[in-house]
Write a protein that holds these residues in place. Structure first.
Motif, PDB file in Angstrom:
ATOM      1  N   ILE A   6      21.893 -23.433   7.723  1.00 29.78           N
ATOM      2  CA  ILE A   6      22.543 -24.614   8.297  1.00 29.78           C
ATOM      3  C   ILE A   6      24.061 -24.495   8.210  1.00 29.78           C
ATOM      4  N   LEU A   7      24.561 -24.061   7.048  1.00 36.22           N
ATOM      5  CA  LEU A   7      26.008 -23.909   6.863  1.00 36.22           C
ATOM      6  C   LEU A   7      26.576 -22.837   7.779  1.00 36.22           C
ATOM      7  N   THR A   8      25.823 -21.741   7.974  1.00 38.42           N
ATOM      8  CA  THR A   8      26.285 -20.686   8.869  1.00 38.42           C
ATOM      9  C   THR A   8      26.375 -21.194  10.300  1.00 38.42           C
ATOM     10  N   GLY A   9      25.379 -21.997  10.716  1.00 40.80           N
ATOM     11  CA  GLY A   9      25.431 -22.588  12.053  1.00 40.80           C
ATOM     12  C   GLY A   9      26.626 -23.508  12.214  1.00 40.80           C
ATOM     13  N   MET A  10      26.901 -24.325  11.186  1.00 44.70           N
ATOM     14  CA  MET A  10      28.078 -25.200  11.222  1.00 44.70           C
ATOM     15  C   MET A  10      29.353 -24.392  11.320  1.00 44.70           C
ATOM     16  N   LEU A  11      29.429 -23.312  10.532  1.00 46.25           N
ATOM     17  CA  LEU A  11      30.620 -22.465  10.521  1.00 46.25           C
ATOM     18  C   LEU A  11      30.856 -21.841  11.890  1.00 46.25           C
ATOM     19  N   VAL A  26      34.385 -31.869   5.286  1.00 47.23           N
ATOM     20  CA  VAL A  26      32.992 -32.193   5.626  1.00 47.23           C
ATOM     21  C   VAL A  26      32.080 -31.033   5.241  1.00 47.23           C
ATOM     22  N   PHE A  27      32.542 -29.813   5.508  1.00 50.64           N
ATOM     23  CA  PHE A  27      31.754 -28.617   5.182  1.00 50.64           C
ATOM     24  C   PHE A  27      31.512 -28.528   3.671  1.00 50.64           C
ATOM     25  N   ILE A  28      32.554 -28.750   2.884  1.00 51.51           N
ATOM     26  CA  ILE A  28      32.420 -28.706   1.423  1.00 51.51           C
ATOM     27  C   ILE A  28      31.483 -29.799   0.934  1.00 51.51           C
ATOM     28  N   LEU A  29      31.573 -30.992   1.549  1.00 51.73           N
ATOM     29  CA  LEU A  29      30.694 -32.101   1.170  1.00 51.73           C
ATOM     30  C   LEU A  29      29.225 -31.749   1.430  1.00 51.73           C
ATOM     31  N   VAL A  33      33.089 -17.960   2.415  1.00 51.73           N
ATOM     32  CA  VAL A  33      32.793 -17.754   0.997  1.00 51.73           C
ATOM     33  C   VAL A  33      31.724 -18.739   0.530  1.00 51.73           C
ATOM     34  N   LEU A  34      31.821 -19.993   0.967  1.00 52.01           N
ATOM     35  CA  LEU A  34      30.851 -21.009   0.563  1.00 52.01           C
ATOM     36  C   LEU A  34      29.456 -20.705   1.117  1.00 52.01           C
ATOM     37  N   CYS A  35      29.387 -20.190   2.353  1.00 45.96           N
ATOM     38  CA  CYS A  35      28.087 -19.817   2.929  1.00 45.96           C
ATOM     39  C   CYS A  35      27.413 -18.733   2.086  1.00 45.96           C
ATOM     40  N   ILE A  36      28.195 -17.718   1.726  1.00 42.65           N
ATOM     41  CA  ILE A  36      27.642 -16.616   0.935  1.00 42.65           C
ATOM     42  C   ILE A  36      27.272 -17.110  -0.465  1.00 42.65           C
ATOM     43  N   ALA A  37      28.132 -17.957  -1.046  1.00 44.14           N
ATOM     44  CA  ALA A  37      27.866 -18.471  -2.391  1.00 44.14           C
ATOM     45  C   ALA A  37      26.589 -19.305  -2.413  1.00 44.14           C
ATOM     46  N   LEU A  79      26.243 -31.449  -1.324  1.00 42.67           N
ATOM     47  CA  LEU A  79      25.029 -32.255  -1.155  1.00 42.67           C
ATOM     48  C   LEU A  79      23.782 -31.385  -1.060  1.00 42.67           C
ATOM     49  N   SER A  80      23.953 -30.134  -0.593  1.00 44.19           N
ATOM     50  CA  SER A  80      22.787 -29.256  -0.467  1.00 44.19           C
ATOM     51  C   SER A  80      22.160 -28.948  -1.825  1.00 44.19           C
ATOM     52  N   TYR A  81      22.932 -29.140  -2.905  1.00 39.00           N
ATOM     53  CA  TYR A  81      22.397 -28.938  -4.253  1.00 39.00           C
ATOM     54  C   TYR A  81      21.773 -30.210  -4.832  1.00 39.00           C
ATOM     55  N   SER A  82      21.925 -31.335  -4.148  1.00 37.19           N
ATOM     56  CA  SER A  82      21.461 -32.611  -4.718  1.00 37.19           C
ATOM     57  C   SER A  82      19.992 -32.883  -4.431  1.00 37.19           C
TER      58      SER A  82
END
Length: 391
Positions: A20-25, A310-313, A48-52, A317-320
């Motif tokens: 999902i994050l990669t698609g957003m990116l 928004v991306f960082i948020l 970096v966040l996508c890979i992390a 949230l993906s960990y919640s």
């Protein structure tokens, strides 16, 4: 002590969220308003966040489990709970999948390292270009960038596209032909900027990431995005040092070199960076980026800041939330008499003693019951909130 752990559910969640994050990116990077100035560094942060997210599939204390039934539960059951005899072992599909994953990843990494070693040996056989023009232009590049690093310039007739190569020993590969001073200057500026920024290290790390997560299609999408992003960052760094007239000349040089790059054959590979891919849409994006980066637009800067926020948020949230497999017991096994009571983490827990795990229940009548838990089902109890206590 923080209750941080990894589970099959968290790994599956990491794969989905990274996709999902990669698609957003990918969508954000293609927005014209983002392609401006320092927005490129926001894009790199999102990479970096996508890979992390894929590399850190953990459950945190604030993670809330949500029961999912149907297809997800069936997949979980097939991967984890069903055991198959192989010799003296009983394995699940997850064991087999992990074995295939690690074996293929090891082979791909070995092949990549062998390719890199072969390319280094091939470069060692090339002729060094050390004529007066090359020394003079390279000195101009040093003065323009304000950084002087040892760089070896090699040339060969079969090199049809200028490339930067080498992790320890920096090299620039040129076709064996005559260059005009202006043309050679911009080519060396571009490739030298790649080398001093360490872009080749990032590119090779991205390839290794694809070798490890070869089964994940989003890893390959990230790899393509990373390469284009590195080219855009390099263009930005070069044109910041150029006047408007020199920027136009730089763009004309890129068009001239990429008009008919041909096939670099054995001199190509994933361990090098060139002027970029001869893809019309990607070249157009780079040119638009270069031209727009010379404009000072505060609105665009704030828009980029909002998108990164928004991306960082979404990343946090993906960990919640953690989906766990939910199953309905057979109706005939459901107790309905007056002695039935609910087993919850409030009245039950797991006891570890003598190297074994036991499920301890404090019934409403005051009677305590303990049943041994097989290791293969321990994770099921942990995911439902039952805690482990030492006896």
């Amino acid at each position: 002590m923080l209750n941080i752990k990894i589970s099959l559910s968290s790994v599956l969640m990491a794969v989905v969220c990274s996709g999902i994050l990669t698609g957003m990116l990918s969508w954000m990077r293609k927005k014209k308003v983002v392609v401006n100035g320092y927005g490129i560094f926001g894009i790199l942060l999102m990479f970096v966040l996508c890979i992390a997210r894929l590399l850190i599939p953990l459950d945190f204390p604030f993670t809330r489990a949500v029961s999912w039934k149907g297809v997800y539960a069936a997949l979980y059951d097939w991967l984890w709970f069903r055991r198959y005899p192989i010799g003296s072992w009983r394995v699940c599909m997850l064991d087999i999948a992990c074995l295939i994953w690690f074996a293929v990843a090891a082979v791909r990494l070995i092949l990549f390292l062998l390719e890199y070693r072969s390319m280094c040996r091939l470069h060692a056989q090339l002729c060094v270009r050390d004529d007066e023009q090359c020394r003079r232009i390279l000195q101009s590049v040093y003065e323009k960038t304000g950084k002087e690093r040892n760089v070896e310039i090699l040339h060969h007739p079969n090199i049809l596209m200028p490339k930067g190569a080498g992790l320890r020993k920096r090299r620039i590969l040129l076709q064996e032909r005559e260059y005009e001073d202006q043309e050679l200057f911009y080519i060396l500026m571009h490739e030298y900027t790649h080398l001093i920024h360490g872009d080749l290290n990032i590119k090779m790390a991205s390839v290794c990431f694809c070798c490890i997560f070869w089964w994940n299609p989003f890893a390959y999408m990230l790899d393509r995005e990373v390469e284009q992003c590195l080219e855009m960052r390099c263009d930005l760094s070069v044109t910041k040092l150029l006047s408007s007239r020199e920027t136009v000349e730089y763009l004309e040089t890129i068009i001239k070199i990429m008009k008919d790059p041909g096939d670099s054959g054995r001199f190509g590979g994933s361990n090098m960076l060139s002027l970029g891919k001869n893809v019309k849409s990607e070249i157009g994006e780079r040119f638009q980026f270069i031209l727009n980066s010379r404009k000072n637009n505060n609105r665009v800067t704030w828009y980029m800041f909002l998108m990164v926020s928004v991306f960082i948020l979404v990343w946090v949230l993906s960990y919640s939330i953690l989906p766990i497999a939910g199953y309905d017991p057979p109706e005939k096994e459901v107790a309905t008499d007056s002695d039935a009571y609910e087993v919850t983490p409030d009245n039950s827990y797991i006891v570890y003693k003598d190297g074994k795990y036991y499920f301890h229940i404090d019934s409403e009548t005051g009677e305590a019951m303990e049943n041994e838990i097989p290791l293969e089902t321990l994770e099921w109890y942990l995911e439902r909130g039952f805690k482990i206590r030492e006896d």
